[in-house]
Motif scaffolding. Structure first.
Motif, mmCIF file in Angstrom:
data_model
loop_
_atom_site.group_PDB
_atom_site.id
_atom_site.type_symbol
_atom_site.label_atom_id
_atom_site.label_comp_id
_atom_site.label_asym_id
_atom_site.label_seq_id
_atom_site.Cartn_x
_atom_site.Cartn_y
_atom_site.Cartn_z
ATOM 1 N N LEU B 68 35.001 45.427 22.675
ATOM 2 C CA LEU B 68 35.899 44.813 23.641
ATOM 3 C C LEU B 68 37.039 44.100 22.935
ATOM 4 O O LEU B 68 36.817 43.251 22.083
ATOM 5 N N ILE B 69 38.249 44.431 23.316
ATOM 6 C CA ILE B 69 39.419 43.819 22.703
ATOM 7 C C ILE B 69 40.183 43.047 23.756
ATOM 8 O O ILE B 69 40.470 43.559 24.837
ATOM 9 N N ASN B 70 40.511 41.815 23.406
ATOM 10 C CA ASN B 70 41.282 40.953 24.284
ATOM 11 C C ASN B 70 42.492 40.439 23.531
ATOM 12 O O ASN B 70 42.376 39.951 22.411
ATOM 13 N N HIS B 71 43.645 40.580 24.138
ATOM 14 C CA HIS B 71 44.896 40.123 23.503
ATOM 15 C C HIS B 71 45.664 39.329 24.547
ATOM 16 O O HIS B 71 46.718 39.741 25.021
ATOM 17 N N ALA B 72 45.077 38.189 24.878
ATOM 18 C CA ALA B 72 45.581 37.413 26.008
ATOM 19 C C ALA B 72 46.835 36.612 25.688
ATOM 20 O O ALA B 72 47.561 36.200 26.580
ATOM 21 N N SER B 73 47.095 36.392 24.408
ATOM 22 C CA SER B 73 48.288 35.628 24.056
ATOM 23 C C SER B 73 48.983 36.287 22.877
ATOM 24 O O SER B 73 48.428 37.181 22.240
ATOM 25 N N LEU B 74 50.185 35.830 22.592
ATOM 26 C CA LEU B 74 50.969 36.431 21.505
ATOM 27 C C LEU B 74 50.475 36.006 20.129
ATOM 28 O O LEU B 74 50.977 36.494 19.122
ATOM 29 N N THR B 75 49.507 35.093 20.085
ATOM 30 C CA THR B 75 49.024 34.634 18.785
ATOM 31 C C THR B 75 47.530 34.861 18.580
ATOM 32 O O THR B 75 46.991 34.514 17.537
ATOM 33 N N LEU B 76 46.861 35.460 19.555
ATOM 34 C CA LEU B 76 45.418 35.628 19.416
ATOM 35 C C LEU B 76 44.954 36.963 19.982
ATOM 36 O O LEU B 76 45.260 37.322 21.117
ATOM 37 N N SER B 77 44.218 37.688 19.154
ATOM 38 C CA SER B 77 43.545 38.900 19.607
ATOM 39 C C SER B 77 42.097 38.815 19.147
ATOM 40 O O SER B 77 41.826 38.347 18.044
ATOM 41 N N THR B 78 41.184 39.239 19.998
ATOM 42 C CA THR B 78 39.773 39.189 19.628
ATOM 43 C C THR B 78 39.118 40.553 19.806
ATOM 44 O O THR B 78 39.500 41.340 20.685
ATOM 45 N N LEU B 79 38.163 40.810 18.930
ATOM 46 C CA LEU B 79 37.336 42.019 19.016
ATOM 47 C C LEU B 79 35.902 41.553 19.164
ATOM 48 O O LEU B 79 35.408 40.799 18.318
ATOM 49 N N THR B 80 35.245 41.962 20.237
ATOM 50 C CA THR B 80 33.841 41.622 20.437
ATOM 51 C C THR B 80 32.995 42.879 20.332
ATOM 52 O O THR B 80 33.225 43.840 21.078
ATOM 53 N N VAL B 81 32.081 42.853 19.381
ATOM 54 C CA VAL B 81 31.131 43.952 19.233
ATOM 55 C C VAL B 81 29.929 43.597 20.102
ATOM 56 O O VAL B 81 29.203 42.638 19.818
ATOM 57 N N THR B 82 29.742 44.328 21.173
ATOM 58 C CA THR B 82 28.682 44.007 22.127
ATOM 59 C C THR B 82 27.403 44.774 21.792
ATOM 60 O O THR B 82 27.452 45.903 21.289
ATOM 61 N N SER B 83 26.275 44.125 22.044
ATOM 62 C CA SER B 83 24.972 44.742 21.794
ATOM 63 C C SER B 83 24.979 45.461 20.447
ATOM 64 O O SER B 83 24.785 46.691 20.361
ATOM 65 N N ALA B 84 25.215 44.684 19.418
ATOM 66 C CA ALA B 84 25.392 45.261 18.085
ATOM 67 C C ALA B 84 24.128 45.943 17.584
ATOM 68 O O ALA B 84 23.006 45.502 17.859
ATOM 69 N N HIS B 85 24.329 47.011 16.844
ATOM 70 C CA HIS B 85 23.243 47.749 16.211
ATOM 71 C C HIS B 85 23.553 47.887 14.727
ATOM 72 O O HIS B 85 24.716 47.752 14.307
ATOM 73 N N PRO B 86 22.540 48.191 13.923
ATOM 74 C CA PRO B 86 22.781 48.300 12.476
ATOM 75 C C PRO B 86 23.912 49.261 12.115
ATOM 76 O O PRO B 86 24.633 49.028 11.148
ATOM 77 N N GLU B 87 24.103 50.310 12.906
ATOM 78 C CA GLU B 87 25.175 51.270 12.584
ATOM 79 C C GLU B 87 26.563 50.699 12.832
ATOM 80 O O GLU B 87 27.572 51.308 12.435
ATOM 81 N N ASP B 88 26.625 49.522 13.486
ATOM 82 C CA ASP B 88 27.910 48.850 13.674
ATOM 83 C C ASP B 88 28.289 48.021 12.457
ATOM 84 O O ASP B 88 29.421 47.492 12.386
#
Lengths: 109, 116
Positions: B68-88
């Protein structure tokens, strides 16, 4: 996504020697960039050469670009142990970077 | 110069949990942010391109519901790895374009994710 091919894949030379790495690409580009990455670390931008430029220098670095052959070379002169790293070329086409596979450079003291 | 600050530098998490990685542009506005994944001894693989205020564009083969990628502002972007597994487990790097004038990009220092 990758379109660049770099050679050699790995290069080991003595400190003080020059190191040359090559990069070839397939599509038209706005510019070509070279980066260095130390093991397990982030990327460091080295130099950018635009499509209308043929050669560029920065300190001990010399980059050439031949758009007719779709190729670029990175020359590091008078190499130092601290130059040991992986080097990547990346082509910028439509403001998206496309990466080469990288060359692992080892400088032996 | 323009700097992108990426946090955390490394994270170890259990399978099934989610992990958030942040990238902040410190002295410029990043309209577009790129997220890469890098496997050991390999080159960077573009995962997605995010534009401030709109949905991210994912590369083929990248699961948008997992990364999941969120880029809600011009200075912040986030990447959320959901339900992570070892292959991630991988090295994740963000990057921002510095604008048409320079033609260059600046990169975060990367996040080493290990899922156990």
């Amino acid at each position: 996504s990758q379109q660049g091919e770099e050679d050699p894949q790995a290069l080991s030379i003595q400190e003080g020697e020059n190191a040359t790495m090559n990069c070839s690409y397939k599509t038209s580009i706005n510019n070509l960039q070279w980066y260095r990455q130390n093991s397990g670390r982030g990327l460091v931008h080295l130099i950018l050469i635009r499509s209308n430029e043929r050669e560029k220098h920065s300190g001990r670095l010399r980059v050439t670009l031949d758009t007719s052959k779709k190729s670029s070379s990175l020359l590091i002169t008078a190499s130092r142990a601290a130059d040991t790293a992986s080097y990547f070329c990346a082509t910028d086409s439509n403001y998206q970077l496309i990466w080469g596979a990288g060359t692992k450079l080892i400088i032996k003291p | 110069g323009a700097v992108v600050s990426q946090h955390p530098s490394w994270v170890i998490c259990k399978s099934g949990t989610s992990v958030k990685i942040e990238c902040r542009s410190l002295d410029f506005q990043a309209t577009t942010m790129f997220w890469y994944r890098q496997f050991p001894k390999q080159s960077l693989m573009l995962m997605a391109t995010s534009n401030e205020g709109s949905k991210a564009t994912y590369e083929q083969g990248v699961e948008k519901d997992k990364f999941l990628i969120n880029h809600a502002s011009l200075t912040l972007s986030t990447l959320t790895v959901t339900s992570a597994h070892p292959e991630d487990s991988s090295f994740y790097i963000c990057s921002a374009h510095l604008g048409l004038g320079t033609g260059g990009y600046t990169f975060g220092s990367g996040t080493r994710l290990t899922v156990v």
